[in-house]
Design a protein around this motif. Structure first.
Motif, PDB file in Angstrom:
ATOM      1  N   SER A   1       0.808  -1.215   0.000  1.00 30.47           N
ATOM      2  CA  SER A   1       0.000   0.000   0.000  1.00 30.47           C
ATOM      3  C   SER A   1       0.844   1.269   0.000  1.00 30.47           C
ATOM      4  CB  SER A   1      -0.924  -0.013   1.215  1.00 30.47           C
ATOM      5  OG  SER A   1      -1.674   1.164   1.280  1.00 30.47           O
TER       6      SER A   1
ATOM      7  N   GLN B   1      -6.172  -0.457  -2.291  1.00 26.51           N
ATOM      8  CA  GLN B   1      -6.447  -1.533  -1.340  1.00 26.51           C
ATOM      9  C   GLN B   1      -6.952  -2.804  -2.008  1.00 26.51           C
ATOM     10  OE1 GLN B   1      -8.788  -0.476   2.060  1.00 26.51           O
ATOM     11  NE2 GLN B   1      -7.184   0.848   2.900  1.00 26.51           N
ATOM     12  N   GLN B   2      -7.807  -2.693  -3.005  1.00 27.91           N
ATOM     13  CA  GLN B   2      -8.335  -3.897  -3.657  1.00 27.91           C
ATOM     14  C   GLN B   2      -7.219  -4.684  -4.334  1.00 27.91           C
ATOM     15  OE1 GLN B   2     -11.650  -5.173  -3.540  1.00 27.91           O
ATOM     16  NE2 GLN B   2     -10.392  -6.903  -4.165  1.00 27.91           N
TER      17      GLN B   2
ATOM     18  N   ALA C   1      -5.157  -6.382  -1.630  1.00 24.98           N
ATOM     19  CA  ALA C   1      -5.899  -7.531  -1.109  1.00 24.98           C
ATOM     20  C   ALA C   1      -5.828  -8.707  -2.080  1.00 24.98           C
ATOM     21  CB  ALA C   1      -7.348  -7.137  -0.844  1.00 24.98           C
ATOM     22  N   ASP C   2      -5.985  -8.423  -3.374  1.00 23.58           N
ATOM     23  CA  ASP C   2      -5.909  -9.477  -4.384  1.00 23.58           C
ATOM     24  C   ASP C   2      -4.536 -10.142  -4.366  1.00 23.58           C
ATOM     25  OD1 ASP C   2      -8.498  -8.875  -5.137  1.00 23.58           O
ATOM     26  OD2 ASP C   2      -7.910  -7.708  -6.910  1.00 23.58           O
TER      27      ASP C   2
ATOM     28  N   SER D   1      -9.645 -10.637   1.468  1.00 25.99           N
ATOM     29  CA  SER D   1     -10.688  -9.679   1.084  1.00 25.99           C
ATOM     30  C   SER D   1     -10.201  -8.251   1.312  1.00 25.99           C
ATOM     31  CB  SER D   1     -11.966  -9.922   1.897  1.00 25.99           C
ATOM     32  OG  SER D   1     -11.769  -9.522   3.238  1.00 25.99           O
ATOM     33  N   ARG D   2     -10.850  -7.304   0.654  1.00 24.58           N
ATOM     34  CA  ARG D   2     -10.469  -5.904   0.813  1.00 24.58           C
ATOM     35  C   ARG D   2     -10.749  -5.422   2.230  1.00 24.58           C
ATOM     36  NH1 ARG D   2     -11.817  -1.548   2.046  1.00 24.58           N
ATOM     37  NH2 ARG D   2     -14.030  -1.991   1.953  1.00 24.58           N
ATOM     38  N   THR D   3     -11.833  -5.893   2.836  1.00 25.01           N
ATOM     39  CA  THR D   3     -12.134  -5.468   4.204  1.00 25.01           C
ATOM     40  C   THR D   3     -11.097  -5.999   5.192  1.00 25.01           C
ATOM     41  OG1 THR D   3     -13.693  -7.301   4.456  1.00 25.01           O
ATOM     42  CG2 THR D   3     -14.614  -5.173   3.819  1.00 25.01           C
TER      43      THR D   3
ATOM     44  N   SER E   1      -8.087  -3.851   4.742  1.00 23.40           N
ATOM     45  CA  SER E   1      -8.316  -2.540   5.358  1.00 23.40           C
ATOM     46  C   SER E   1      -8.064  -2.582   6.863  1.00 23.40           C
ATOM     47  CB  SER E   1      -9.751  -2.093   5.064  1.00 23.40           C
ATOM     48  OG  SER E   1     -10.019  -0.862   5.668  1.00 23.40           O
TER      49      SER E   1
END
Length: 102
Positions: free
Chosen positions: A45, A52-53, A56-57, A62-64, A67
């Motif tokens: 990041s 963020q997506q 995460a990938d 997951s993105r959450t 986060s």
């Protein structure tokens, strides 16, 4: 019952890294431990500048979850900087891994 932890993709091993304030012996300092997945989140990041997506990938989460992880990492780093604590990066060891189960 606790949800099974998703295996995270970590590109580099930072487990031998430690930072501390100048002029104070490490043994006299409180320590903040940044987990390896939190360090990877910081790298993707903040250093790579990815959204963020995409982070995460790349980590396979997951993105959450990403986060929450990046928020935890930022809080730990701020705590170490603001309160003159040592900061180290460690590999996480989970209950199952301690017993030879992965």
């Amino acid at each position: 019952m606790r949800k099974k932890r998703v295996e995270r993709t970590i590109a580099q091993d930072h487990s031998k890294v430690c930072f501390k304030p100048c002029g104070i012996e490490r043994k006299l300092l409180e320590r903040v431990v940044l987990d390896e997945d939190e360090m990877e989140a910081i790298r993707l990041s903040d250093f790579e500048g990815l959204y963020q997506q995409e982070c995460a990938d790349r980590m396979g989460i997951s993105r959450t979850t990403f986060s929450r992880m990046i928020e935890r990492a930022h809080r730990k780093i701020a705590d170490a900087l603001l309160h003159r604590k040592a900061l180290s990066i460690a590999k996480e060891v989970y209950q199952g891994e301690q017993n030879g189960i992965k």
